[in-house]
Design a protein around this motif. Structure first.
Motif, PDB file in Angstrom:
ATOM      1  N   LEU A  36     -36.007 -50.162  11.724  1.00 54.27           N
ATOM      2  CA  LEU A  36     -34.958 -51.142  11.951  1.00 54.27           C
ATOM      3  C   LEU A  36     -34.564 -51.256  13.414  1.00 54.27           C
ATOM      4  O   LEU A  36     -34.179 -52.339  13.866  1.00 54.27           O
ATOM      5  N   MET A  37     -34.636 -50.163  14.169  1.00 49.68           N
ATOM      6  CA  MET A  37     -34.237 -50.233  15.566  1.00 49.68           C
ATOM      7  C   MET A  37     -35.086 -51.258  16.319  1.00 49.68           C
ATOM      8  O   MET A  37     -34.561 -52.111  17.045  1.00 49.68           O
ATOM      9  N   GLY A  38     -36.390 -51.188  16.159  1.00 49.31           N
ATOM     10  CA  GLY A  38     -37.250 -52.155  16.823  1.00 49.31           C
ATOM     11  C   GLY A  38     -37.076 -53.552  16.271  1.00 49.31           C
ATOM     12  O   GLY A  38     -37.043 -54.536  17.028  1.00 49.31           O
ATOM     13  N   GLU A  39     -36.950 -53.656  14.939  1.00 46.50           N
ATOM     14  CA  GLU A  39     -36.785 -54.969  14.314  1.00 46.50           C
ATOM     15  C   GLU A  39     -35.528 -55.669  14.804  1.00 46.50           C
ATOM     16  O   GLU A  39     -35.549 -56.843  15.177  1.00 46.50           O
ATOM     17  N   PHE A  40     -34.409 -54.947  14.815  1.00 49.90           N
ATOM     18  CA  PHE A  40     -33.159 -55.553  15.249  1.00 49.90           C
ATOM     19  C   PHE A  40     -33.162 -55.830  16.751  1.00 49.90           C
ATOM     20  O   PHE A  40     -32.623 -56.839  17.207  1.00 49.90           O
ATOM     21  N   THR A  41     -33.760 -54.930  17.538  1.00 45.96           N
ATOM     22  CA  THR A  41     -33.816 -55.147  18.974  1.00 45.96           C
ATOM     23  C   THR A  41     -34.583 -56.427  19.293  1.00 45.96           C
ATOM     24  O   THR A  41     -34.150 -57.237  20.133  1.00 45.96           O
ATOM     25  N   ARG A  42     -35.697 -56.648  18.632  1.00 45.15           N
ATOM     26  CA  ARG A  42     -36.459 -57.875  18.841  1.00 45.15           C
ATOM     27  C   ARG A  42     -35.641 -59.101  18.453  1.00 45.15           C
ATOM     28  O   ARG A  42     -35.619 -60.109  19.181  1.00 45.15           O
ATOM     29  N   ARG A  43     -34.967 -59.032  17.320  1.00 43.22           N
ATOM     30  CA  ARG A  43     -34.180 -60.174  16.856  1.00 43.22           C
ATOM     31  C   ARG A  43     -33.027 -60.468  17.805  1.00 43.22           C
ATOM     32  O   ARG A  43     -32.777 -61.618  18.185  1.00 43.22           O
ATOM     33  N   TYR A  44     -32.287 -59.430  18.208  1.00 41.85           N
ATOM     34  CA  TYR A  44     -31.106 -59.650  19.032  1.00 41.85           C
ATOM     35  C   TYR A  44     -31.459 -60.107  20.441  1.00 41.85           C
ATOM     36  O   TYR A  44     -30.691 -60.826  21.076  1.00 41.85           O
ATOM     37  N   ASN A  45     -32.607 -59.687  20.947  1.00 40.75           N
ATOM     38  CA  ASN A  45     -33.047 -60.202  22.239  1.00 40.75           C
ATOM     39  C   ASN A  45     -33.420 -61.681  22.149  1.00 40.75           C
ATOM     40  O   ASN A  45     -33.219 -62.441  23.101  1.00 40.75           O
ATOM     41  N   ARG A  46     -33.962 -62.076  21.013  1.00 44.15           N
ATOM     42  CA  ARG A  46     -34.452 -63.443  20.870  1.00 44.15           C
ATOM     43  C   ARG A  46     -33.326 -64.451  20.666  1.00 44.15           C
ATOM     44  O   ARG A  46     -33.334 -65.533  21.259  1.00 44.15           O
ATOM     45  N   VAL A  47     -32.360 -64.114  19.804  1.00 43.61           N
ATOM     46  CA  VAL A  47     -31.326 -65.088  19.468  1.00 43.61           C
ATOM     47  C   VAL A  47     -30.328 -65.229  20.614  1.00 43.61           C
ATOM     48  O   VAL A  47     -30.213 -64.359  21.480  1.00 43.61           O
ATOM     49  N   THR A  48     -29.594 -66.330  20.601  1.00 43.21           N
ATOM     50  CA  THR A  48     -28.538 -66.531  21.592  1.00 43.21           C
ATOM     51  C   THR A  48     -27.338 -65.669  21.237  1.00 43.21           C
ATOM     52  O   THR A  48     -26.932 -65.580  20.078  1.00 43.21           O
ATOM     53  N   LYS A  49     -26.797 -65.003  22.262  1.00 42.82           N
ATOM     54  CA  LYS A  49     -25.580 -64.219  22.112  1.00 42.82           C
ATOM     55  C   LYS A  49     -24.421 -65.022  22.710  1.00 42.82           C
ATOM     56  O   LYS A  49     -24.410 -65.284  23.918  1.00 42.82           O
ATOM     57  N   ALA A  70     -31.015 -55.003   6.503  1.00 44.51           N
ATOM     58  CA  ALA A  70     -32.187 -55.739   6.985  1.00 44.51           C
ATOM     59  C   ALA A  70     -32.214 -57.146   6.398  1.00 44.51           C
ATOM     60  O   ALA A  70     -32.538 -58.116   7.095  1.00 44.51           O
ATOM     61  N   GLU A  71     -31.871 -57.275   5.114  1.00 48.71           N
ATOM     62  CA  GLU A  71     -31.867 -58.603   4.490  1.00 48.71           C
ATOM     63  C   GLU A  71     -30.784 -59.478   5.105  1.00 48.71           C
ATOM     64  O   GLU A  71     -31.018 -60.653   5.412  1.00 48.71           O
ATOM     65  N   TRP A  72     -29.607 -58.927   5.291  1.00 47.51           N
ATOM     66  CA  TRP A  72     -28.541 -59.693   5.937  1.00 47.51           C
ATOM     67  C   TRP A  72     -28.957 -60.150   7.332  1.00 47.51           C
ATOM     68  O   TRP A  72     -28.786 -61.310   7.699  1.00 47.51           O
ATOM     69  N   GLU A  73     -29.516 -59.219   8.101  1.00 46.73           N
ATOM     70  CA  GLU A  73     -29.845 -59.554   9.485  1.00 46.73           C
ATOM     71  C   GLU A  73     -31.008 -60.538   9.601  1.00 46.73           C
ATOM     72  O   GLU A  73     -31.152 -61.214  10.613  1.00 46.73           O
ATOM     73  N   SER A  74     -31.834 -60.637   8.563  1.00 45.18           N
ATOM     74  CA  SER A  74     -32.928 -61.607   8.592  1.00 45.18           C
ATOM     75  C   SER A  74     -32.407 -63.038   8.626  1.00 45.18           C
ATOM     76  O   SER A  74     -33.138 -63.965   8.978  1.00 45.18           O
ATOM     77  N   ARG A  75     -31.137 -63.224   8.280  1.00 40.85           N
ATOM     78  CA  ARG A  75     -30.532 -64.561   8.275  1.00 40.85           C
ATOM     79  C   ARG A  75     -29.853 -64.905   9.606  1.00 40.85           C
ATOM     80  O   ARG A  75     -29.300 -65.990   9.765  1.00 40.85           O
ATOM     81  N   THR A  76     -29.858 -63.989  10.543  1.00 43.53           N
ATOM     82  CA  THR A  76     -29.119 -64.178  11.789  1.00 43.53           C
ATOM     83  C   THR A  76     -29.794 -65.215  12.678  1.00 43.53           C
ATOM     84  O   THR A  76     -30.937 -65.055  13.091  1.00 43.53           O
ATOM     85  N   GLY A  77     -29.061 -66.277  13.003  1.00 44.32           N
ATOM     86  CA  GLY A  77     -29.563 -67.288  13.925  1.00 44.32           C
ATOM     87  C   GLY A  77     -28.950 -67.180  15.297  1.00 44.32           C
ATOM     88  O   GLY A  77     -29.502 -67.689  16.279  1.00 44.32           O
ATOM     89  N   ALA A  78     -27.786 -66.524  15.391  1.00 42.30           N
ATOM     90  CA  ALA A  78     -27.106 -66.307  16.665  1.00 42.30           C
ATOM     91  C   ALA A  78     -26.079 -65.207  16.455  1.00 42.30           C
ATOM     92  O   ALA A  78     -25.668 -64.913  15.323  1.00 42.30           O
ATOM     93  N   LEU A  79     -25.678 -64.578  17.543  1.00 43.99           N
ATOM     94  CA  LEU A  79     -24.613 -63.584  17.513  1.00 43.99           C
ATOM     95  C   LEU A  79     -23.379 -64.148  18.194  1.00 43.99           C
ATOM     96  O   LEU A  79     -23.487 -64.841  19.220  1.00 43.99           O
ATOM     97  N   LEU A  80     -22.223 -63.856  17.639  1.00 45.78           N
ATOM     98  CA  LEU A  80     -20.942 -64.201  18.252  1.00 45.78           C
ATOM     99  C   LEU A  80     -20.146 -62.916  18.349  1.00 45.78           C
ATOM    100  O   LEU A  80     -19.807 -62.303  17.334  1.00 45.78           O
TER     101      LEU A  80
END
Length: 221
Positions: free
Chosen positions: A102-115, A69-79
């Motif tokens: 975490l499932m909901g937290e990561f889903t929200r983050r990954y939908n928001r950031v640019t892939k 969770a701490e690592w993923e909080s730093r995610t600005g984009a996915l490659l």
């Protein structure tokens, strides 16, 4: 400027294929999909890991979940490579953002950031906020210079893409959770012929499960 950070669950013999769930990635007749989740299930009676999406699932137990969770909080984009992207689009791309933990937290983050997905054939991606990368060397180098990406550019899975990134010296950090498991087969993070590169050890520490966290930073002039 953003950094390219590769995160992986990895076996002692370097395999990163299909850690998160049965049938996740069986390419090449790989027989051990879900090996990481199976290991954690054997070592923890409960946990809030969000499994099954080739990488970003949490390790079982509060210690591992908190780390991811701490690592993923730093995610600005996915490659992502094309194969990993397709797996993620069928998982994080369709799961409900209202899921607990975490499932909901990561889903929200990954939908928001640019892939950003490296592919020569993908034409019309269905997962929102997806951009196709055709030329890894030039386009990823440009991505690192952009000022509108708020955080790290995160790579999960994507073995073929990582090899290309290594060839062009584009990886700034590897964050590896190494499991005391030997599979003897599967896609490796650093296969034969991987480009020469040198790193410094930024962190190493054991988890209570027996896995070890190793973080390596690229040496640059």
């Amino acid at each position: 400027m953003s950094e390219i950070v590769v995160q992986e669950f990895m076996t002692l013999d370097g395999v990163i294929q299909g850690p998160g769930g049965d049938g996740e990635d069986e390419e090449g007749d790989f027989p051990y999909s879900g090996w990481q989740m199976d290991y954690d299930a054997d070592h923890f009676a409960s946990g809030d890991g969000a499994g099954g999406a080739n990488g970003a699932e949490g390790t079982a137990g509060d210690e591992g979940d908190g780390l991811i969770a701490e690592w993923e909080s730093r995610t600005g984009a996915l490659l992502l490579g094309r194969k990993t992207y397709d797996i993620w689009a069928r998982a994080w791309g369709v799961w409900s953002e209202d899921e607990p933990g975490l499932m909901g937290e990561f889903t929200r983050r990954y939908n928001r950031v640019t892939k950003f997905v490296a592919s020569s054939t993908l034409i019309d991606p269905s997962w929102k906020n997806t951009v196709v990368v055709r030329d890894v060397a030039s386009e990823v180098a440009e991505l690192k210079q952009r000022t509108d990406i708020d955080g790290e550019i995160r790579v999960w899975g994507s073995a073929d893409l990582i090899r290309s990134l290594g060839e062009h010296d584009l990886v700034d950090e590897y964050r590896l959770i190494v499991y005391p498991v030997v599979l003897g087969t599967g896609k490796k993070l650093f296969p034969e012929g991987f480009a020469l590169s040198r790193f410094t050890v930024a962190e190493t520490r054991p988890l209570t499960s027996g896995a070890v966290v190793n973080v390596y930073r690229r040496e640059r002039d």
